[in-house]
Design a protein around this motif. Sequence first.
Motif, PDB file in Angstrom:
ATOM      1  N   ILE A  18      56.248  54.679  -7.212  1.00 37.78           N
ATOM      2  CA  ILE A  18      55.564  54.127  -6.045  1.00 37.78           C
ATOM      3  C   ILE A  18      54.179  53.596  -6.437  1.00 37.78           C
ATOM      4  N   GLY A  19      53.458  54.321  -7.262  1.00 39.20           N
ATOM      5  CA  GLY A  19      52.145  53.866  -7.718  1.00 39.20           C
ATOM      6  C   GLY A  19      52.232  52.569  -8.494  1.00 39.20           C
ATOM      7  N   PHE A  20      53.239  52.436  -9.349  1.00 36.39           N
ATOM      8  CA  PHE A  20      53.430  51.204 -10.113  1.00 36.39           C
ATOM      9  C   PHE A  20      53.694  50.028  -9.186  1.00 36.39           C
ATOM     10  N   LEU A  21      54.577  50.232  -8.195  1.00 33.40           N
ATOM     11  CA  LEU A  21      54.906  49.142  -7.277  1.00 33.40           C
ATOM     12  C   LEU A  21      53.698  48.719  -6.445  1.00 33.40           C
ATOM     13  N   ILE A  22      52.924  49.682  -5.975  1.00 38.76           N
ATOM     14  CA  ILE A  22      51.733  49.352  -5.188  1.00 38.76           C
ATOM     15  C   ILE A  22      50.716  48.607  -6.048  1.00 38.76           C
ATOM     16  N   ALA A  23      50.499  49.058  -7.269  1.00 39.53           N
ATOM     17  CA  ALA A  23      49.553  48.383  -8.162  1.00 39.53           C
ATOM     18  C   ALA A  23      50.009  46.963  -8.468  1.00 39.53           C
ATOM     19  N   ARG A  24      51.302  46.777  -8.630  1.00 39.19           N
ATOM     20  CA  ARG A  24      51.838  45.438  -8.914  1.00 39.19           C
ATOM     21  C   ARG A  24      51.607  44.493  -7.739  1.00 39.19           C
ATOM     22  N   ILE A  25      51.851  44.973  -6.524  1.00 37.54           N
ATOM     23  CA  ILE A  25      51.658  44.148  -5.332  1.00 37.54           C
ATOM     24  C   ILE A  25      50.184  43.780  -5.171  1.00 37.54           C
ATOM     25  N   VAL A  26      49.304  44.748  -5.342  1.00 38.95           N
ATOM     26  CA  VAL A  26      47.872  44.498  -5.199  1.00 38.95           C
ATOM     27  C   VAL A  26      47.390  43.495  -6.256  1.00 38.95           C
ATOM     28  N   THR A  30      45.746  39.761  -5.573  1.00 39.04           N
ATOM     29  CA  THR A  30      44.420  39.446  -6.107  1.00 39.04           C
ATOM     30  C   THR A  30      44.465  38.181  -6.953  1.00 39.04           C
ATOM     31  N   LEU A  31      45.478  38.040  -7.790  1.00 44.15           N
ATOM     32  CA  LEU A  31      45.578  36.843  -8.629  1.00 44.15           C
ATOM     33  C   LEU A  31      45.882  35.600  -7.813  1.00 44.15           C
ATOM     34  N   GLU A  32      46.622  35.732  -6.721  1.00 45.71           N
ATOM     35  CA  GLU A  32      46.859  34.573  -5.862  1.00 45.71           C
ATOM     36  C   GLU A  32      45.569  34.145  -5.168  1.00 45.71           C
ATOM     37  N   LYS A  33      44.785  35.116  -4.739  1.00 49.41           N
ATOM     38  CA  LYS A  33      43.539  34.814  -4.041  1.00 49.41           C
ATOM     39  C   LYS A  33      42.472  34.284  -4.998  1.00 49.41           C
ATOM     40  N   ASN A  34      42.386  34.846  -6.183  1.00 49.57           N
ATOM     41  CA  ASN A  34      41.388  34.469  -7.192  1.00 49.57           C
ATOM     42  C   ASN A  34      42.084  34.151  -8.506  1.00 49.57           C
ATOM     43  N   PRO A  35      42.583  32.921  -8.644  1.00 46.60           N
ATOM     44  CA  PRO A  35      43.265  32.601  -9.893  1.00 46.60           C
ATOM     45  C   PRO A  35      42.305  32.685 -11.074  1.00 46.60           C
ATOM     46  N   PRO A  36      42.813  33.034 -12.248  1.00 42.71           N
ATOM     47  CA  PRO A  36      41.935  33.249 -13.394  1.00 42.71           C
ATOM     48  C   PRO A  36      41.130  32.008 -13.780  1.00 42.71           C
ATOM     49  N   ILE A  37      41.752  30.845 -13.808  1.00 41.92           N
ATOM     50  CA  ILE A  37      41.023  29.623 -14.150  1.00 41.92           C
ATOM     51  C   ILE A  37      41.827  28.435 -13.628  1.00 41.92           C
ATOM     52  N   ASN A  38      41.117  27.399 -13.209  1.00 42.88           N
ATOM     53  CA  ASN A  38      41.804  26.202 -12.740  1.00 42.88           C
ATOM     54  C   ASN A  38      41.084  24.961 -13.284  1.00 42.88           C
ATOM     55  N   GLU A  39      41.595  23.811 -12.918  1.00 44.57           N
ATOM     56  CA  GLU A  39      41.060  22.561 -13.471  1.00 44.57           C
ATOM     57  C   GLU A  39      39.604  22.335 -13.072  1.00 44.57           C
ATOM     58  N   LYS A  40      39.246  22.694 -11.856  1.00 42.26           N
ATOM     59  CA  LYS A  40      37.856  22.495 -11.420  1.00 42.26           C
ATOM     60  C   LYS A  40      36.890  23.351 -12.235  1.00 42.26           C
TER      61      LYS A  40
END
Length: 69
Positions: A18-26, A30-40
């Motif tokens: 359960i902890g693994f699944l919750i960490a994966r979802i979070v 987070t990565l969808e909201k703040n992508p690591p790097i983009n063209e701009k």
Amino acid sequence: MLEQIIWGLIGLVVGIIIGFLIARIVTKKTLEKNPPINEKMIEAMMSSMGRKPSQKQVKQVMNQMNRYK
């Protein structure tokens, strides 16, 4: 006593899963909201170094970044 150990191990395994699944979802959210790097970001970085990057240069850098993911 053996029954308590078995229930403890089952609880531990279920908790880890359960902890693994919750960490994966979070992490995904987070990565969808703040992508690591983009063209701009790449364009801003190159501009801060005193260069006016062309779209081709930005695409080349993005391709290099994506290759190492």
